[in-house]
Design a protein around this motif. Structure first.
Motif, PDB file in Angstrom:
ATOM      1  N   LYS A   2       0.842  -1.194   0.000  1.00 46.34           N
ATOM      2  CA  LYS A   2       0.000   0.000   0.000  1.00 46.34           C
ATOM      3  C   LYS A   2       0.879   1.246   0.000  1.00 46.34           C
ATOM      4  N   VAL A   4       0.803   5.273   1.061  1.00 46.51           N
ATOM      5  CA  VAL A   4      -0.092   6.058   1.896  1.00 46.51           C
ATOM      6  C   VAL A   4      -0.197   7.541   1.564  1.00 46.51           C
ATOM      7  N   ASP A   5       0.754   8.132   0.948  1.00 50.91           N
ATOM      8  CA  ASP A   5       0.669   9.579   0.786  1.00 50.91           C
ATOM      9  C   ASP A   5       1.558  10.041  -0.353  1.00 50.91           C
ATOM     10  N   GLU A   6       1.693  11.339  -0.464  1.00 45.47           N
ATOM     11  CA  GLU A   6       2.360  11.847  -1.666  1.00 45.47           C
ATOM     12  C   GLU A   6       3.829  11.442  -1.762  1.00 45.47           C
ATOM     13  N   PHE A   7       4.474  11.158  -0.583  1.00 47.40           N
ATOM     14  CA  PHE A   7       5.879  10.787  -0.669  1.00 47.40           C
ATOM     15  C   PHE A   7       6.077   9.349  -1.124  1.00 47.40           C
ATOM     16  N   ARG A   8       5.013   8.559  -1.064  1.00 45.03           N
ATOM     17  CA  ARG A   8       5.185   7.197  -1.490  1.00 45.03           C
ATOM     18  C   ARG A   8       4.064   6.769  -2.418  1.00 45.03           C
ATOM     19  N   HIS A  39      18.608   1.214   1.193  1.00 47.73           N
ATOM     20  CA  HIS A  39      17.567   0.375   1.778  1.00 47.73           C
ATOM     21  C   HIS A  39      16.203   0.669   1.134  1.00 47.73           C
ATOM     22  N   LYS A  43      13.984  -1.837  -1.050  1.00 49.01           N
ATOM     23  CA  LYS A  43      12.704  -2.218  -0.475  1.00 49.01           C
ATOM     24  C   LYS A  43      11.544  -1.920  -1.432  1.00 49.01           C
ATOM     25  N   TYR A  44      11.599  -0.777  -2.085  1.00 48.40           N
ATOM     26  CA  TYR A  44      10.496  -0.374  -2.965  1.00 48.40           C
ATOM     27  C   TYR A  44      10.801  -0.596  -4.435  1.00 48.40           C
ATOM     28  N   GLU A 221      12.289   8.979   1.228  1.00 44.48           N
ATOM     29  CA  GLU A 221      11.131   8.244   0.739  1.00 44.48           C
ATOM     30  C   GLU A 221      11.353   7.905  -0.734  1.00 44.48           C
ATOM     31  N   GLU A 349      21.308  -1.388   6.237  1.00 42.10           N
ATOM     32  CA  GLU A 349      21.675  -0.318   5.306  1.00 42.10           C
ATOM     33  C   GLU A 349      22.843  -0.720   4.403  1.00 42.10           C
TER      34      GLU A 349
END
Ligand code: SF4
Lengths: 361, 86
Positions: A2, A4-8, A39, A43-44, A221, A349
């Motif tokens: 998911k 959640v907001d503009e940074f992601r 990291h 991760k993303y 982010e 890291e």
């Protein structure tokens, strides 16, 4: 996953990725200095959103990874003494020394404590006047002011049984060492947002000019990182080389002046050995002569311990972006996060651990 | 190690003039944080904290967004702030 907001936000991420694709005409090698950013990228899966022309190189900005083996052995030497309470941030405890790690010292009866803040270590010293309390002071410019404050407070309160084992490292000299290497591939840098929160980014301007290289101060982010890459690629394609600030919601040009003043009070800039890279001139902080009474290396006469790194671990090449972790013959075989052979496999890291966790094998 | 987390200042203690402290709420986890380097920080404002020290103030909306992300990433929990949890 998911968002959640503009940074992601996935749409935001995709739209920046589209913008990057639209302006990318050439191949570019861009290094993110900071392990925290490595990291996030793993991760993303940020790399998947990028056009194939962009190659991200994961830099040496993981304090756990660049702390030399020699210093880990010094920490273990100190922590093994009966009259010592050895305090450290959690992530240093599992870093392999040449024979054991700090957790192993604890297991055989050493008094090793994990602390959240160096001020907690000062408190432990105050409460245990019959023990020598040593804090493992590692980290980049982000962490250095906190560790400096612990020495300042101990000195002000007349606490004599507190000292630090100090191995602070600095980002701009590392950038300079990478850029002046004959093997250098890097054409643009994402500078570390939290380091710059403390130090500002004035020191990066002469580097950018001298090496004609874009440096973009970038947040943590996924969308920050994509934006940082966009700004870097834009400069590269337009043949500009400047210092720009993507993370302006936190970072100012001057940084935190009060924190910088404290650094000047406590530390001198000194030469530092980096794990796998070697000694980089003027690349770290050491205690000023005035505070020599707080220097654990002097108190425990450890200045003569010299230790060579394992020849199997190619951490130096990985940290300079010359090899990817999976090009190491030990990666995922003898070297895993449970049994790390080298420091980049210890910290989440570290490039090797990040690759391992997020399945880049 | 350079992870810095936003939190909201709940109260300020100025009894030590060289070590101004604040009680800070990090998405439900309370912690004593040194705010010495932010002379104009006030109760109700958000700061970005690292190993027990506030590095800078941060805008409320940015702070709340980041906290939400950290919660979701599992990067923010009690363990993060504990001493001696080994
Ligand atoms: S995989 Fe392990 S041995 Fe290889 S470079 Fe990374 S830390 Fe060193």
């Amino acid at each position: 996953m998911k968002y959640v907001d503009e940074f992601r936000n996935l749409d935001a991420a995709k739209s920046i990725a589209d913008k990057i694709r639209a302006i990318t005409k050439h191949k570019w090698n861009i290094m993110e200095i900071c392990g925290g950013q490595t990291h996030t990228i793993m991760k993303y899966n940020v790399e998947e959103l990028l056009p194939p022309e962009i190659n991200l190189i994961h830099g040496p900005g993981c304090p756990v990874c660049v702390t030399p083996l020699e210093l880990i052995d010094k920490a273990i030497n100190i922590a093994s003494r009966a009259d010592v309470i050895f305090t450290s941030f959690g992530d240093m405890l599992r870093v392999p020394g040449s024979k054991m790690d700090l957790l192993a010292v604890k297991a055989i009866g050493g008094n090793v404590k994990m602390v959240y803040s160096p001020l907690d270590a000062v408190k432990i010293a105050e409460q245990n006047p019959d023990k020598k309390v040593v804090f493992f002071a590692v980290g980049f410019e982000t962490t250095a002011p906190a560790n400096a404050m612990s020495v300042f407070e101990a000195s002000k309160r007349g606490i004599k049984n507190y000292s630090i084992l100090c191995s602070h490292v600095l980002v701009p000299p590392a950038i300079e060492a990478l850029l002046s290497s004959k093997d250098n591939l890097i054409q643009g840098f994402l500078a570390a947002g939290h380091v710059c929160t403390v130090m500002g980014y004035e020191d990066y301007i002469p580097l950018s000019r001298r090496y004609k290289i874009p440096i973009v101060v970038t947040g943590f982010e996924p969308v920050d990182i994509l934006q940082g890459i966009f700004m870097t690629v834009k400069q590269l394609e337009e043949k500009r080389f400047e210092v720009e600030n993507q993370y302006s919601r936190v970072v100012t040009k001057q940084g935190n002046i009060a924190a910088k003043n404290l650094l000047n009070e406590i530390f001198d800039v000194v030469d530092r050995k980096w794990r796998g890279i070697g000694t980089i001139p003027k690349s770290g902080f050491g205690l000023k002569e005035k505070y020599a009474g707080y220097d654990a290396e002097k108190i425990f006469s450890l200045e003569n311990i010299i230790v060579e790194e394992s020849p199997l671990c190619i951490a130096g090449l990985v940290l300079q972006g010359l090899k990817k972790p999976m090009e190491c013959s030990q990666f995922g075989k003898t070297c895993t996060p449970e049994n790390p052979l080298g420091a980049p496999m210890v910290s989440s890291e570290g490039a090797c651990a990040a690759y391992f966790h997020y399945g880049k094998r | 190690m350079c992870l810095a987390v936003p939190g909201k200042i709940v109260s300020i203690d100025e009894s030590n003039p060289d070590l101004k402290m604040a009680k800070v709420n990090f998405g439900g986890v309370m912690k004593e944080i040194c705010i010495q380097w932010l002379p104009d920080a006030n109760v109700g404002e958000y700061v970005l904290a690292h190993v027990g020290f506030a590095l800078n103030k941060i805008d409320e909306k940015d702070a709340e967004d980041t906290l939400k992300i950290l919660h979701e990433m599992g990067d923010l929990n009690e363990e993060e702030f504990k001493s001696e949890s080994i």
